[in-house]
Scaffold this motif. Sequence first.
Motif, PDB file in Angstrom:
ATOM      1  N   ALA A 147       0.844  -1.196   0.000  1.00 17.03           N
ATOM      2  CA  ALA A 147       0.000   0.000   0.000  1.00 17.03           C
ATOM      3  C   ALA A 147       0.878   1.244   0.000  1.00 17.03           C
ATOM      4  O   ALA A 147       2.025   1.220   0.471  1.00 17.03           O
ATOM      5  CB  ALA A 147      -0.913   0.003   1.220  1.00 17.03           C
ATOM      6  N   ARG A 165       0.741   3.825   1.771  1.00 17.17           N
ATOM      7  CA  ARG A 165       1.121   4.238   3.122  1.00 17.17           C
ATOM      8  C   ARG A 165       2.342   3.465   3.612  1.00 17.17           C
ATOM      9  O   ARG A 165       3.223   4.028   4.250  1.00 17.17           O
ATOM     10  CB  ARG A 165      -0.064   4.023   4.069  1.00 17.17           C
ATOM     11  CG  ARG A 165       0.192   4.473   5.500  1.00 17.17           C
ATOM     12  CD  ARG A 165      -1.055   4.297   6.344  1.00 17.17           C
ATOM     13  NE  ARG A 165      -0.830   4.731   7.710  1.00 17.17           N
ATOM     14  CZ  ARG A 165      -1.737   4.668   8.669  1.00 17.17           C
ATOM     15  NH1 ARG A 165      -2.949   4.186   8.403  1.00 17.17           N
ATOM     16  NH2 ARG A 165      -1.462   5.081   9.888  1.00 17.17           N
ATOM     17  N   GLU A 179      -1.303   8.847  -1.307  1.00 16.91           N
ATOM     18  CA  GLU A 179      -2.149   8.062  -0.425  1.00 16.91           C
ATOM     19  C   GLU A 179      -3.593   8.530  -0.570  1.00 16.91           C
ATOM     20  O   GLU A 179      -3.895   9.702  -0.359  1.00 16.91           O
ATOM     21  CB  GLU A 179      -1.703   8.211   1.034  1.00 16.91           C
ATOM     22  CG  GLU A 179      -0.289   7.701   1.292  1.00 16.91           C
ATOM     23  CD  GLU A 179       0.101   7.800   2.755  1.00 16.91           C
ATOM     24  OE1 GLU A 179      -0.811   7.757   3.615  1.00 16.91           O
ATOM     25  OE2 GLU A 179       1.299   7.934   3.038  1.00 16.91           O
ATOM     26  N   ASP A 229      -9.382   7.150   3.019  1.00 17.90           N
ATOM     27  CA  ASP A 229     -10.420   6.125   3.088  1.00 17.90           C
ATOM     28  C   ASP A 229     -11.518   6.598   4.021  1.00 17.90           C
ATOM     29  O   ASP A 229     -11.327   6.654   5.234  1.00 17.90           O
ATOM     30  CB  ASP A 229      -9.805   4.812   3.597  1.00 17.90           C
ATOM     31  CG  ASP A 229     -10.834   3.686   3.655  1.00 17.90           C
ATOM     32  OD1 ASP A 229     -10.489   2.619   4.157  1.00 17.90           O
ATOM     33  OD2 ASP A 229     -11.980   3.890   3.193  1.00 17.90           O
TER      34      ASP A 229
END
Length: 309
Positions: A71, A73, A107, A110
Amino acid sequence: MAKVLPLTGGPALADAATTFLNRRDLDADTLRSYRQTLTCLRTELGDGALLTDLTAEQTTAVFTAAWGNAAARTWNRHRSALRSFTTWATARWSMTDLTALVERRRENSDGTKVIDRHLIEALWQRRDLPLRDKTLFRLLYESAARSVEVLGLDVGDLLLEAKRGRVRRKGGTTDWILWQSGTARLLPRLLAGRTRGPVFLTDRRPGPARTPAGADLCPVTGRARLSYERAEYLFKQATKTIDPTGAGYTLHQLRHSRLTHLGEDGWSSSTLMTLSGHRNLRTLGIYVQSSAEAVAAALAEHDPGRRRH
């Protein structure tokens, strides 16, 4: 990937990394993250690789192989660790910027990471979860504490009757975390009479090559303190079946969800800050926005077309 052999002058990568990690200004969470990154570099490039001979191409190859599919991040966290190491090292030796070709990834935020209340409750009702895991997950949720704070608890830090424990917050401040009756019922069973050592332990004793520091070893059982990485894995595995994506939730989402739920229940910002250890209203704000489920429920409650009995 082939090992890189040392060529000319300068400190070895292993020596430089060890000196960097031994600094006193690194908190436990940062130290753990930095160690992961540097351990990977040492494994791939070789402990004897000379720091001043390393190139940005080499570190980029390591990053691509290790975290290319991770990911954004995760990629950015390791990049940040390498930047800190490089900044520290270039102040001491003449060397290349090892992050020059490791670009930061975007990023995506979410907005769906709050875990529904009914899913949280379903988790507590599961009888197949080991006692340690259920206690850890419940304590993390009820206290809204950071994972590293809870995993760092020793038995001597607990005041069981008062439902609180002494932790070191982000930034080094000593503080109390608080929990409720759900955790209070589980903790004595987990401790089973132990009065010393870490609260949360690994399943097995560590091998001779992985003996942890004395503070991270239980003198009663011989087992080590449970690591953040292992705890994160266990929670993801435990929540795969209730996560719509099937990937499982993260430990941080327990903290996020708890603060969101309490905010929806009308808790004041000052009370939430005391519970969670936040020191700034701005940083707290991202956690206490109402979830989509709460907004949907409010809309349904005030829908003019709603049938009323």
